[in-house]
Design a protein around this motif. Structure first.
Motif, short mmCIF file in Angstrom:
data_model
loop_
_atom_site.label_atom_id
_atom_site.label_comp_id
_atom_site.label_asym_id
_atom_site.label_seq_id
_atom_site.Cartn_x
_atom_site.Cartn_y
_atom_site.Cartn_z
N ARG A 213 60.31 72.49 32.43
CA ARG A 213 60.46 71.14 32.93
C ARG A 213 59.46 70.90 34.07
O ARG A 213 58.92 69.81 34.22
N ALA A 214 59.22 71.95 34.87
CA ALA A 214 58.34 71.80 36.03
C ALA A 214 56.94 71.36 35.62
O ALA A 214 56.31 70.57 36.31
N HIS A 215 56.45 71.85 34.47
CA HIS A 215 55.10 71.48 34.05
C HIS A 215 55.07 70.03 33.59
O HIS A 215 54.11 69.30 33.85
N GLU A 217 57.08 67.69 34.65
CA GLU A 217 57.21 66.84 35.83
C GLU A 217 55.91 66.78 36.62
O GLU A 217 55.58 65.75 37.20
N ALA A 218 55.18 67.91 36.64
CA ALA A 218 53.89 67.90 37.33
C ALA A 218 52.98 66.84 36.73
O ALA A 218 52.33 66.09 37.45
N ALA A 219 52.97 66.76 35.41
CA ALA A 219 52.12 65.77 34.75
C ALA A 219 52.64 64.36 35.01
O ALA A 219 51.88 63.45 35.32
N LEU A 220 53.97 64.20 34.89
CA LEU A 220 54.56 62.88 35.13
C LEU A 220 54.23 62.37 36.52
O LEU A 220 53.88 61.21 36.72
N ALA A 221 54.34 63.28 37.51
CA ALA A 221 54.13 62.87 38.90
C ALA A 221 52.68 62.49 39.16
O ALA A 221 52.39 61.81 40.14
N LEU A 222 51.77 62.94 38.31
CA LEU A 222 50.37 62.54 38.47
C LEU A 222 50.12 61.17 37.84
O LEU A 222 49.01 60.67 37.88
N GLY A 223 51.16 60.62 37.23
CA GLY A 223 50.98 59.33 36.58
C GLY A 223 50.55 59.47 35.13
O GLY A 223 49.73 58.73 34.64
N ALA A 224 51.12 60.46 34.46
CA ALA A 224 50.81 60.64 33.05
C ALA A 224 51.80 59.85 32.21
O ALA A 224 52.98 59.78 32.54
N THR A 225 51.31 59.24 31.15
CA THR A 225 52.22 58.61 30.20
C THR A 225 52.87 59.70 29.36
O THR A 225 52.50 60.88 29.46
N GLU A 228 50.41 61.56 27.43
CA GLU A 228 49.56 62.41 28.28
C GLU A 228 50.32 63.65 28.75
O GLU A 228 49.73 64.72 28.91
N MET A 232 48.88 67.21 28.20
CA MET A 232 48.53 68.06 29.36
C MET A 232 49.43 69.28 29.49
O MET A 232 48.98 70.35 29.88
N PRO A 236 49.32 72.42 25.34
CA PRO A 236 48.62 73.64 25.77
C PRO A 236 49.56 74.82 25.93
O PRO A 236 49.25 75.94 25.55
N MET B 56 60.58 59.03 39.78
CA MET B 56 60.76 60.26 39.00
C MET B 56 62.24 60.47 38.69
O MET B 56 62.59 61.28 37.83
N VAL B 84 54.47 54.50 35.44
CA VAL B 84 53.28 55.35 35.40
C VAL B 84 52.31 54.93 36.51
O VAL B 84 51.75 55.78 37.22
N ARG B 87 53.59 56.13 39.90
CA ARG B 87 53.37 57.56 40.16
C ARG B 87 51.92 57.87 40.46
O ARG B 87 51.60 58.92 41.02
N ARG B 88 51.02 56.98 40.05
CA ARG B 88 49.62 57.21 40.39
C ARG B 88 49.34 56.86 41.84
O ARG B 88 48.35 57.31 42.41
N PHE B 94 56.11 69.68 44.40
CA PHE B 94 57.45 70.13 44.06
C PHE B 94 57.86 71.39 44.82
O PHE B 94 57.05 72.04 45.47
N ASN B 98 53.79 74.38 40.77
CA ASN B 98 53.75 74.24 39.32
C ASN B 98 52.36 73.83 38.81
O ASN B 98 52.22 72.79 38.18
N PHE B 100 49.35 73.72 36.24
CA PHE B 100 49.39 73.84 34.78
C PHE B 100 48.90 75.22 34.39
O PHE B 100 47.77 75.58 34.71
N THR B 102 47.97 76.58 31.69
CA THR B 102 46.89 76.74 30.72
C THR B 102 45.56 76.25 31.27
O THR B 102 44.55 76.31 30.58
N LEU B 115 43.15 61.70 34.15
CA LEU B 115 44.15 60.74 33.67
C LEU B 115 43.78 59.34 34.08
O LEU B 115 43.84 58.41 33.30
N ARG B 165 45.81 68.91 43.90
CA ARG B 165 45.93 68.12 42.68
C ARG B 165 46.54 66.75 42.99
O ARG B 165 46.11 65.72 42.46
#
Lengths: 331, 262
Positions: A213-215, A217-225, A228, A232, A236, B56, B84, B87-88, B94, B98, B100, B102, B115, B165
């Motif tokens: 879930r943490a990964h 949420e990391a993407a969501l918090a960056l403003g990912a749809t 995305e 992201m 992967p 969130m 969205v 959040r930008r 967190f 966390n 990524f 990969t 993004l 990030r």
């Protein structure tokens, strides 16, 4: 008998040998029994693998040394003729082509279904859908074969003509056969795609579900749809799992017997037009000829089975290599 | 630095998990270019509240919010506001680092930039990645291994990578949910120093269980509490950090800070 004392791991004083320098390690009956059982299972597996390999090799060598054609490149299968002439050319081509078609069609759809179930669908839709996919796996392959031959093949004619008209210039999709129903490698590929769909979907779905879930949420918090986030964080992370899932599916497609034997019109020619009828695969060829084969003919079929075995091993090995190369990135 | 730190005005905010009311009727103002700390016992809803500030909270199944959060004059929960986009502009760090797994260090920092489609050219992206890593006090430690996986760094470095990030996209507000709770004291110190530098550019809100940390890094402190387990969390008071820790206006705050409960 295990007692509470045993569980603490301290040797009972009465049982300790009085005059020995190094006290023996404490072992329990349960551990020894389980060790024996698991070691026995491991050895049994090795013995079975060795038995299969030896059996296949011995019989295959007999057959290949009696072959009057080239085993690898001959395009006909006349193992019971005198002199016997047979080779795996057609089978190798047919197996490869039908499996490739199956994977090209099945993998994207399976990933799509798995993503929908794990990340998009509301829970009350996801569960029944997952169950339906499981049901797809429970259909016996002969039923798939009958459905393929009696329903799928006649209904593919329209698609075949359409592809011939618009995509015929690719040669691959050109239809030169003038009849109606096409019991072709293309039809077999579509049928195999449906058959391998559940295993690829189920394994991928499990992997997608394990994405931390943490990964996400990391993407969501960056403003990912949502998409995305999938691109992201989910895909992967799940990459090696998707590869394993696809290889499991490929293994099934390579070895599928009854469905292919029912749909494909057996012939010893190969054609670059995949929608034309004809061709063969290893498993289908064995199923077709085994019943009436002479002992030598059976050995020849076993030799072809050995090749299929080796191909499956290579596919699995390749998958493992791909997964291992990504290890550094999957914590 | 062109980032525009913004003021947050929260009024009458309640958050639910399904039918369960997690935090009730919270109103507060968070000043721009300052650090605001949220403290309070476990389960008092401070993390939940933090997550309502960048929408969130609603990604949790059943998560629902009532009330208003104004970022300068724009209501984050107004009709037609895309979460969205919110959040930008409101970044988040967190509890557990966390990155990524990969992605390389470089790609982790560049993830948000890609993004947003901010930097199209490689040179531009390189410059922004370097600036963000420098901003997170991580550049000197990683500049020779930008292509290596981010997961290979130590915990403290990973957390600073996550901060890099988050700040790479130049958010107006930076939310931090117990950013040091998984870190050793030395890494904690590094992150705290960093927070002190970042507040020059961003509005920072930090949730912490560590009251010394709240006292060290924040300008203002908000104390949250709940009446009993299962009851909704509420804001008890928010004031200058110095006041909260020396002479709070509510008895419960003093009890909590002096360790008499919680």
């Amino acid at each position: 008998m295990d007692t509470i004392d045993d569980i603490t791991g301290a040797p009972p004083p009465a049982a300790a040998p009085p005059a020995e320098s190094a006290p023996p390690a404490v072992t329990r009956v349960g551990d020894r029994v389980f060790l024996g059982l698991s070691r026995g299972s491991g050895i049994t597996l090795l013995v079975i693998m060795a038995a299969i390999a030896v059996f296949l090799t011995v019989r295959a060598v007999t057959a290949i040394s009696g072959d009057h054609g080239n085993f690898l490149t001959t395009f006909q299968w006349n193992a019971d003729a005198t002199p016997p002439v047979f080779g795996i050319g057609v089978l190798l081509y047919g197996t490869a082509v039908s499996s490739v078609i199956a994977m090209v069609l099945a993998v994207p759809v399976a990933i799509g279904i798995a993503l929908f179930i794990s990340h998009y669908a509301p829970r009350r839709i996801a569960a029944p859908l997952a169950y339906l996919v499981d049901l797809l796996a429970a259909v016996p392959s002969i039923v798939y074969g009958l459905w393929g031959a009696l329903f799928l093949v006649p209904h593919l004619q329209g698609l075949n003509l359409w592809m011939d008209h618009y995509l015929g210039w690719t040669v691959v999709l050109k239809q030169t056969y003038q009849g109606t129903a096409s019991r072709s490698l293309f039809s077999v590929g579509i049928l195999l795609a449906i058959m391998v769909l559940p295993v690829i979907t189920n394994v991928s779905r499990e992997v997608f579900r394990q994405v931390p879930r943490a990964h996400e949420e990391a993407a969501l918090a960056l403003g990912a749809t949502r998409w995305e986030v999938v691109r992201m964080a989910v895909l992967p992370f799940a990459r090696s799992g998707i590869i394993s899932a696809s290889m499991l599916g490929l293994g099934r497609a390579l070895g599928e017997t009854m469905a292919v034997a029912t749909v494909l019109s057996n012939s010893s020619t190969i054609t670059s037009h995949i929608v034309d009828p004809g061709g063969g695969t290893f498993a289908q060829n064995i199923a077709v000829y085994f019943g009436e084969a002479t002992p030598f003919g059976r050995d020849a079929l076993i030799a072809s089975g050995l090749v299929l075995f080796v191909i499956t091993l290579i596919v699995n090995g390749a998958a493992r290599l791909i997964i291992a190369r990504r290890k550094e990135y999957t914590a | 630095m062109i980032s525009v730190a913004k003021r947050i005005d929260v009024s009458g905010l309640s958050a639910y998990y399904g039918a369960h009311l997690a935090i009730e009727d919270i109103s507060m103002t968070v000043e721009p270019r300052s650090v605001t700390a949220f403290i309070g016992p476990s389960g008092c809803g401070k993390s939940t509240f933090l997550r309502t500030l960048n929408r969130m909270h609603e990604v949790v199944p059943g998560g629902r919010v009532e009330g208003k959060v104004l970022l300068d004059d724009e209501n984050l929960y107004g009709a037609g506001v895309d979460p969205v986009t919110v959040r930008r502009t409101v970044g988040m760090v967190f509890q557990r680092p966390n990155p990524f797994p990969t992605m390389s260090i470089y790609d982790n920092v560049a993830a948000g930039l890609r993004l947003n489609g901010v930097a199209k050219r490689k040179a531009e992206l390189d410059a922004l990645v370097e600036k963000s890593l420098k901003g997170a006090n991580l550049w000197n430690e990683v500049k020779d291994r930008l292509g290596k996986p981010g997961a290979g760094l130590s915990g403290g470095q990973q957390q600073r990578l996550c901060i890099a990030r988050a700040i790479a996209v130049e958010p107006q507000v930076l939310l931090m949910d117990e950013p040091c709770s998984a870190l050793d004291p030395i890494s904690t110190l590094a992150v705290e120093d960093l927070i002190g530098e970042l507040k020059e550019r961003f509005t920072i809100v930090i949730v912490t269980h560590n009251m010394q940390q709240a006292a060290r890094v924040s300008d203002r402190t908000a104390f949250f509490n709940l009446a009993a387990v299962g009851k909704p969390g509420k804001l008890v008071e928010i004031d200058e950090t110095q006041r909260i820790f020396s002479n709070p206006s509510v008895q419960a705050t003093e009890d909590y800070i002096s360790g008499r409960f919680g």
